[in-house]
Enzyme design. Structure first.
Site, PDB file in Angstrom:
ATOM      1  N   ARG A  12       0.857  -1.187   0.000  1.00 57.11           N
ATOM      2  CA  ARG A  12       0.000   0.000   0.000  1.00 57.11           C
ATOM      3  C   ARG A  12       0.897   1.242   0.000  1.00 57.11           C
ATOM      4  O   ARG A  12       1.991   1.246   0.568  1.00 57.11           O
ATOM      5  CB  ARG A  12      -0.893   0.023   1.240  1.00 57.11           C
ATOM      6  CG  ARG A  12      -1.872   1.204   1.223  1.00 57.11           C
ATOM      7  CD  ARG A  12      -2.595   1.395   2.537  1.00 57.11           C
ATOM      8  NE  ARG A  12      -3.428   2.587   2.482  1.00 57.11           N
ATOM      9  CZ  ARG A  12      -3.995   3.155   3.536  1.00 57.11           C
ATOM     10  NH1 ARG A  12      -3.804   2.639   4.743  1.00 57.11           N
ATOM     11  NH2 ARG A  12      -4.725   4.247   3.399  1.00 57.11           N
ATOM     12  N   HIS A  13       0.422   2.305  -0.618  1.00 57.51           N
ATOM     13  CA  HIS A  13       1.183   3.561  -0.658  1.00 57.51           C
ATOM     14  C   HIS A  13       1.428   4.108   0.752  1.00 57.51           C
ATOM     15  O   HIS A  13       0.757   3.732   1.721  1.00 57.51           O
ATOM     16  CB  HIS A  13       0.447   4.604  -1.501  1.00 57.51           C
ATOM     17  CG  HIS A  13      -0.888   5.001  -0.926  1.00 57.51           C
ATOM     18  ND1 HIS A  13      -1.034   5.855   0.141  1.00 57.51           N
ATOM     19  CD2 HIS A  13      -2.145   4.636  -1.277  1.00 57.51           C
ATOM     20  CE1 HIS A  13      -2.309   6.016   0.432  1.00 57.51           C
ATOM     21  NE2 HIS A  13      -3.010   5.275  -0.418  1.00 57.51           N
ATOM     22  N   THR A  16      -0.483   9.878   3.375  1.00 57.78           N
ATOM     23  CA  THR A  16      -0.650  11.139   2.648  1.00 57.78           C
ATOM     24  C   THR A  16      -1.254  12.210   3.548  1.00 57.78           C
ATOM     25  O   THR A  16      -1.726  11.940   4.661  1.00 57.78           O
ATOM     26  CB  THR A  16      -1.574  10.943   1.432  1.00 57.78           C
ATOM     27  OG1 THR A  16      -2.914  10.719   1.912  1.00 57.78           O
ATOM     28  CG2 THR A  16      -1.125   9.763   0.569  1.00 57.78           C
ATOM     29  N   TYR A  18      -4.055  13.686   2.963  1.00 56.52           N
ATOM     30  CA  TYR A  18      -5.478  13.356   3.107  1.00 56.52           C
ATOM     31  C   TYR A  18      -5.688  12.279   4.159  1.00 56.52           C
ATOM     32  O   TYR A  18      -6.674  12.319   4.904  1.00 56.52           O
ATOM     33  CB  TYR A  18      -6.064  12.898   1.767  1.00 56.52           C
ATOM     34  CG  TYR A  18      -6.465  14.023   0.838  1.00 56.52           C
ATOM     35  CD1 TYR A  18      -6.139  15.347   1.098  1.00 56.52           C
ATOM     36  CD2 TYR A  18      -7.183  13.750  -0.326  1.00 56.52           C
ATOM     37  CE1 TYR A  18      -6.501  16.368   0.244  1.00 56.52           C
ATOM     38  CE2 TYR A  18      -7.563  14.761  -1.196  1.00 56.52           C
ATOM     39  CZ  TYR A  18      -7.220  16.064  -0.912  1.00 56.52           C
ATOM     40  OH  TYR A  18      -7.581  17.069  -1.761  1.00 56.52           O
ATOM     41  N   ASN A  19      -4.783  11.305   4.229  1.00 56.17           N
ATOM     42  CA  ASN A  19      -4.873  10.292   5.283  1.00 56.17           C
ATOM     43  C   ASN A  19      -4.837  10.958   6.654  1.00 56.17           C
ATOM     44  O   ASN A  19      -5.637  10.627   7.539  1.00 56.17           O
ATOM     45  CB  ASN A  19      -3.725   9.299   5.193  1.00 56.17           C
ATOM     46  CG  ASN A  19      -3.810   8.356   4.011  1.00 56.17           C
ATOM     47  OD1 ASN A  19      -2.792   7.937   3.481  1.00 56.17           O
ATOM     48  ND2 ASN A  19      -5.013   8.004   3.576  1.00 56.17           N
ATOM     49  N   ARG A  63       0.469   9.177  -5.227  1.00 57.46           N
ATOM     50  CA  ARG A  63       0.880   8.608  -3.939  1.00 57.46           C
ATOM     51  C   ARG A  63       1.434   7.200  -4.091  1.00 57.46           C
ATOM     52  O   ARG A  63       2.327   6.793  -3.341  1.00 57.46           O
ATOM     53  CB  ARG A  63      -0.293   8.637  -2.956  1.00 57.46           C
ATOM     54  CG  ARG A  63      -1.569   7.907  -3.402  1.00 57.46           C
ATOM     55  CD  ARG A  63      -2.721   8.297  -2.480  1.00 57.46           C
ATOM     56  NE  ARG A  63      -3.958   7.563  -2.685  1.00 57.46           N
ATOM     57  CZ  ARG A  63      -4.960   7.961  -3.453  1.00 57.46           C
ATOM     58  NH1 ARG A  63      -4.837   9.090  -4.160  1.00 57.46           N
ATOM     59  NH2 ARG A  63      -6.079   7.264  -3.535  1.00 57.46           N
ATOM     60  N   GLU A  94      -7.250   3.257  -6.722  1.00 58.48           N
ATOM     61  CA  GLU A  94      -8.123   3.024  -5.577  1.00 58.48           C
ATOM     62  C   GLU A  94      -9.580   3.029  -6.038  1.00 58.48           C
ATOM     63  O   GLU A  94      -9.918   3.515  -7.126  1.00 58.48           O
ATOM     64  CB  GLU A  94      -7.882   4.110  -4.505  1.00 58.48           C
ATOM     65  CG  GLU A  94      -8.724   3.999  -3.247  1.00 58.48           C
ATOM     66  CD  GLU A  94      -8.522   2.703  -2.479  1.00 58.48           C
ATOM     67  OE1 GLU A  94      -8.941   1.646  -3.002  1.00 58.48           O
ATOM     68  OE2 GLU A  94      -7.975   2.747  -1.353  1.00 58.48           O
TER      69      GLU A  94
END
Length: 221
Positions: A12-13, A16, A18-19, A63, A94
């Site tokens: 998984r990346h 970020t 946004y995360n 990302r 995604e």
């Protein structure tokens, strides 16, 4: 005739902006990796540095591309080992969460949770359950066809997609797969394994942090 065996390392990346801000981040939006959390990707890159990847496939979202590049740059290079080629594939994007993609989770948590439990986002203008499972199976079938026997392949994509990998590739009873697809934890920069032998794919290692992966599966490094 011997079977062709290919091992996919699914990452998984990294984390970020946004995360960190709890913004719903699907296939329609993108956000840069945060500098303060790059250590997660660097730890994964260090863990995988001696795995002789034949190729790398990544989601075209930034990302994922950034994460893949860090991992490839950390590969141990020898005269007989070339840097693997990175191929971007839209099917590794995604999930599309439709109209709530890019919106704050707290403002849309009930809509998101209802669609998530159903594992179908058509009510929000996003992707359907069937569309997601179909594209996940097909992209792995195509990557497998392009590989050689014994290849190790790096795949860098997203956390939501793992839930559909569980449904497609986990060797488990139906109800266990349904349960795990809804509760599996997929941390940023985590590593999972999918083994492929001819037409059979097996999600043999659910996503683990780089530290957990190294401790539990040293033979895969």
């Amino acid at each position: 005739m011997s079977k062709k065996h290919v091992t996919f390392y699914y990452v998984r990346h990294g984390k970020t902006h946004y995360n960190c801000k709890r913004i719903i981040q699907g296939g329609l939006v993108d956000s840069d990796l945060t500098d303060e959390h790059l250590y997660l990707v660097n730890d994964t890159a260090h863990t995988l540095q001696n795995v002789p990847f034949a190729r790398c496939y990544a989601s075209p979202l930034g990302r994922a591309v950034h994460t893949a590049q860090i991992i490839m740059d950390a590969q141990t290079h020898t005269p007989d080992k070339a840097t693997p080629t990175m191929t971007l594939d839209d099917r590794l994007k995604e999930i599309s969460f439709g109209r709530i993609d890019g919106k704050p989770f707290e403002q849309h948590k009930w809509e998101f949770t209802w669609a998530f439990l159903r594992q179908d986002f058509r009510s929000l203008g996003g992707e359907t359950h069937h569309e997601l499972r179909t594209r996940m199976r097909q992209v792995f079938v195509d990557m497998y066809k392009q590989a050689q026997d014994g290849d190790k392949i790096l795949v860098v994509a997203h956390g939501g997609l793992v839930r559909y990998l569980v449904l497609e590739f986990l060797d488990a009873p139906f109800f266990k797969k349904m349960y795990l697809s809804r509760c599996v934890r997929v941390s940023n920069a985590s590593i999972g394994i999918i083994d492929a032998n001819d037409d059979h794919f097996s999600l043999s290692v659910l996503p683990l942090s780089s530290k957990e992966f190294a401790a539990q599966h040293p033979k895969l490094l």
